[in-house]
Design an enzyme around this catalytic site. Structure first.
Site, PDB file in Angstrom:
ATOM      1  N   GLY A   1      58.669  41.587 -18.220  1.00 37.23           N
ATOM      2  CA  GLY A   1      59.315  41.159 -19.471  1.00 37.23           C
ATOM      3  C   GLY A   1      59.747  42.384 -20.251  1.00 37.23           C
ATOM      4  O   GLY A   1      59.982  43.449 -19.680  1.00 37.23           O
ATOM      5  N   ARG A   2      59.791  42.232 -21.558  1.00 35.64           N
ATOM      6  CA  ARG A   2      60.305  43.323 -22.399  1.00 35.64           C
ATOM      7  C   ARG A   2      59.499  44.609 -22.220  1.00 35.64           C
ATOM      8  O   ARG A   2      60.054  45.691 -22.052  1.00 35.64           O
ATOM      9  CB  ARG A   2      60.250  42.932 -23.875  1.00 35.64           C
ATOM     10  CG  ARG A   2      61.054  41.704 -24.236  1.00 35.64           C
ATOM     11  CD  ARG A   2      60.764  41.358 -25.684  1.00 35.64           C
ATOM     12  NE  ARG A   2      61.331  40.098 -26.085  1.00 35.64           N
ATOM     13  CZ  ARG A   2      60.738  38.919 -25.893  1.00 35.64           C
ATOM     14  NH1 ARG A   2      59.564  38.838 -25.293  1.00 35.64           N
ATOM     15  NH2 ARG A   2      61.331  37.814 -26.309  1.00 35.64           N
ATOM     16  N   ILE A   3      58.154  44.479 -22.281  1.00 35.69           N
ATOM     17  CA  ILE A   3      57.322  45.688 -22.243  1.00 35.69           C
ATOM     18  C   ILE A   3      57.310  46.283 -20.829  1.00 35.69           C
ATOM     19  O   ILE A   3      57.395  47.498 -20.649  1.00 35.69           O
ATOM     20  CB  ILE A   3      55.899  45.388 -22.766  1.00 35.69           C
ATOM     21  CG1 ILE A   3      55.986  44.876 -24.217  1.00 35.69           C
ATOM     22  CG2 ILE A   3      55.013  46.628 -22.698  1.00 35.69           C
ATOM     23  CD1 ILE A   3      54.685  44.299 -24.774  1.00 35.69           C
TER      24      ILE A   3
ATOM     25  N   SER B   1      47.736  44.577 -21.491  1.00 34.81           N
ATOM     26  CA  SER B   1      48.221  43.193 -21.682  1.00 34.81           C
ATOM     27  C   SER B   1      47.116  42.366 -22.333  1.00 34.81           C
ATOM     28  O   SER B   1      47.008  42.338 -23.572  1.00 34.81           O
ATOM     29  CB  SER B   1      48.675  42.602 -20.338  1.00 34.81           C
ATOM     30  OG  SER B   1      47.617  42.565 -19.396  1.00 34.81           O
ATOM     31  N   ARG B   2      46.279  41.730 -21.519  1.00 39.25           N
ATOM     32  CA  ARG B   2      45.124  41.015 -22.031  1.00 39.25           C
ATOM     33  C   ARG B   2      43.938  41.293 -21.110  1.00 39.25           C
ATOM     34  O   ARG B   2      44.096  41.333 -19.877  1.00 39.25           O
ATOM     35  CB  ARG B   2      45.394  39.502 -22.095  1.00 39.25           C
ATOM     36  CG  ARG B   2      46.284  39.073 -23.249  1.00 39.25           C
ATOM     37  CD  ARG B   2      45.597  39.291 -24.607  1.00 39.25           C
ATOM     38  NE  ARG B   2      46.393  38.860 -25.740  1.00 39.25           N
ATOM     39  CZ  ARG B   2      47.154  39.665 -26.488  1.00 39.25           C
ATOM     40  NH1 ARG B   2      47.240  40.944 -26.202  1.00 39.25           N
ATOM     41  NH2 ARG B   2      47.825  39.193 -27.522  1.00 39.25           N
TER      42      ARG B   2
ATOM     43  N   GLU C   1      36.526  41.007 -25.793  1.00 40.34           N
ATOM     44  CA  GLU C   1      36.626  41.899 -26.962  1.00 40.34           C
ATOM     45  C   GLU C   1      35.829  41.341 -28.130  1.00 40.34           C
ATOM     46  O   GLU C   1      35.865  40.128 -28.347  1.00 40.34           O
ATOM     47  CB  GLU C   1      38.096  42.044 -27.367  1.00 40.34           C
ATOM     48  CG  GLU C   1      38.872  42.838 -26.343  1.00 40.34           C
ATOM     49  CD  GLU C   1      40.345  42.982 -26.710  1.00 40.34           C
ATOM     50  OE1 GLU C   1      40.714  42.727 -27.871  1.00 40.34           O
ATOM     51  OE2 GLU C   1      41.116  43.346 -25.829  1.00 40.34           O
TER      52      GLU C   1
ATOM     53  N   HIS D   1      42.195  48.193 -28.083  1.00 36.62           N
ATOM     54  CA  HIS D   1      43.326  47.275 -28.248  1.00 36.62           C
ATOM     55  C   HIS D   1      44.281  47.754 -29.361  1.00 36.62           C
ATOM     56  O   HIS D   1      44.477  47.072 -30.361  1.00 36.62           O
ATOM     57  CB  HIS D   1      42.816  45.854 -28.561  1.00 36.62           C
ATOM     58  CG  HIS D   1      43.833  44.780 -28.268  1.00 36.62           C
ATOM     59  ND1 HIS D   1      43.486  43.506 -27.896  1.00 36.62           N
ATOM     60  CD2 HIS D   1      45.185  44.787 -28.309  1.00 36.62           C
ATOM     61  CE1 HIS D   1      44.581  42.776 -27.728  1.00 36.62           C
ATOM     62  NE2 HIS D   1      45.634  43.540 -27.972  1.00 36.62           N
TER      63      HIS D   1
ATOM     64  N   ALA E   1      47.547  49.225 -28.578  1.00 37.30           N
ATOM     65  CA  ALA E   1      48.835  49.630 -28.004  1.00 37.30           C
ATOM     66  C   ALA E   1      50.006  49.482 -28.982  1.00 37.30           C
ATOM     67  O   ALA E   1      50.925  50.295 -28.980  1.00 37.30           O
ATOM     68  CB  ALA E   1      49.110  48.852 -26.722  1.00 37.30           C
TER      69      ALA E   1
HETATM   70  C1  DGY Z   1      49.996  41.641 -29.177  1.00 39.26           C
HETATM   71  O1  DGY Z   1      50.962  41.768 -29.928  1.00 39.26           O
HETATM   72  O2  DGY Z   1      49.868  40.675 -28.441  1.00 39.26           O
HETATM   73  C2  DGY Z   1      48.953  42.709 -29.212  1.00 39.26           C
HETATM   74  O3  DGY Z   1      48.041  42.568 -28.207  1.00 39.26           O
HETATM   75  C3  DGY Z   1      48.251  42.751 -30.544  1.00 39.26           C
HETATM   76  O4  DGY Z   1      49.009  43.493 -31.379  1.00 39.26           O
END
Ligand code: DGY
Length: 303
Positions: free
Chosen positions: A132-134, A214-215, A244, A262, A264
C-alpha cells in the site's frame, strides 16, 4: 460542545463510555477499543475518527451496522512512517544501538578491523509485504540504495507503478526465501495474524533482517525471539508488539533486535497533521458532509 481529554494516556473504558453519553462524535487513539459493547453503550455516536491509519482497535463491521461512520488518517503519515521503518532497517543492519551502547559503556579503547560488523544494505534485495502507501514509500527509498525490490500484496500494483518503483510482485514464500530485508506493511487482519511465524522465519536467509512497523500480532513474537537467539535470521527492527505495551521478555535481552515503542509516525509535523485530519473527519460527519478519509467498510468486507 467539546469534552477534551488532555492527558496523553487512554481513558479507562468505564470513563470513556460515561463521557460519551449524549455525544455524537469521538476522536480517539489506537489505545481506545471501540468494540460492540462500547458502541451499544453509546447509541448517540455518529462518527469515530481514529487518529491513525490502522483501525484494528475499532469494530468497523459493528459500527457500520449501527450507522456509525469510521474514519482514519492515511496519507499524512506515509512518508514519516516509511522514514522510521527505513531507520529501523539501517539501525538493525549496521548495529547502531549496539555501537552506541559500546561507546557509552567506555568499551571503545582502540579501532578494530572486525568490530561490530554489520550487513550491507545497498545492492541487496528488499521484500515488502503489503504494497500500500507505506510499502510503496519503502520501495521508493530502496531505489536510492540500488536494491532489488520484491513485493507481496493481494492486489497487484499497476505496471507503471511497478516500473517506477522497480518492484516485482511475488508470492510470500519466494519473497521470504530471496530477500535480505523483509519489511511488513500489511494491516492486521485475521489472515495476517502471525503471518511471520516459526515456519516462515526458518525459510528466510540466515543473513536476513526483519522490520515490523505495521502491527505487532502480524509477527509471532515468541518465534521471532527464538529465531534471533538461535540465528535463523540476523536481526530485527521492531516498532510494534503483539501485546503492547508488553514486550516479549526474550526480545529485550537480544542485542540483534532494535526495539521502539510504536513511534513510526511520531514526528511533530505528522502528529499535528494526523490530529487535524481526524478533527476534520469528525466535524465533516457532524455537519452532514462526507469526511475526507472515511474507512470504507466494503473494502474491509472484500478482504
Ligand atoms: C497508525 O497510524 O496506525 C500508527 O500505528 C499509529 O500512529
Amino acid at each position: 460542545m467539546v469534552d477534551l481529554h488532555e492527558a496523553d494516556k487512554p481513558l479507562g473504558r468505564t470513563e470513556l463510555i460515561a463521557r460519551l453519553k449524549g455525544r455524537q462524535g469521538l476522536v480517539c487513539l489506537i489505545t481506545d477499543a471501540i468494540d460492540a459493547p462500547l458502541l451499544a453503550a453509546c447509541p448517540d455516536l455518529k462518527v469515530v475518527a481514529n487518529v491513525a491509519v490502522g483501525f484494528n482497535n475499532i469494530d468497523v463491521v459493528e459500527a457500520t451496522k449501527r450507522g456509525v461512520v469510521i474514519t482514519n488518517t492515511p496519507d499524512v503519515l506515509t512518508e514519516t512512517t516509511a522514514d522510521f521503518a527505513w531507520t529501523l532497517l539501517m539501525a538493525t543492519a549496521r548495529r547502531v544501538v549496539e555501537a552506541d551502547r559500546y561507546v557509552r559503556e567506555g568499551k571503545f579503547k582502540q579501532w578494530e578491523f572486525m568490530l561490530l560488523l554489520g550487513g550491507d544494505i545497498h545492492g541487496k534485495t528488499l521484500g515488502i509485504i503489503g504494497f500500500g502507501r507505506i510499502g510503496r514509500a519503502m520501495a521508493r527509498r530502496a531505489r536510492g540504495f540500488d536494491m532489488r525490490v520484491l513485493y507481496q500484496d493481494a492486489v497487484a500494483a499497476n505496471p507503471a507503478t511497478e516500473r517506477e518503483l522497480l518492484a516485482t510482485r511475488t508470492d510470500t514464500a519466494t519473497l521470504l526465501r530471496e530477500s535480505d530485508f523483509v519489511t511488513l506493511h500489511t494491516p492486521l487482519l485475521p489472515e495476517t495474524q502471525h503471518l511471520i511465524n516459526a515456519e516462515s522465519l526458518k525459510t528466510m536467509k540466515k543473513t536476513a533482517y526483519l522490520v515490523n512497523a505495521s502491527r505487532g500480532p502480524v509477527v509471532d513474537e515468541a518465534a521471532l525471539a527464538q529465531a534471533l537467539k538461535e540465528g535463523w535470521i540476523a536481526g530485527a527492527g521492531i516498532d510494534v508488539f503483539e501485546r503492547e505495551p508488553e514486550v516479549h521478555p526474550a526480545l529485550r535481552g537480544l542485542p540483534n533486535a532494535v526495539l521502539a515503542p510504536h513511534i513510526a509516525s511520531a514526528s511533530s509535523d505528522t502528529r499535528l497533521k494526523m490530529a487535524n485530519l481526524a478533527v476534520d473527519n469528525c466535524l465533516a460527519v457532524l455537519e452532514g458532509n462526507t469526511p475526507p478519509t472515511p474507512v470504507n467498510p466494503e473494502v474491509l468486507a472484500r478482504r
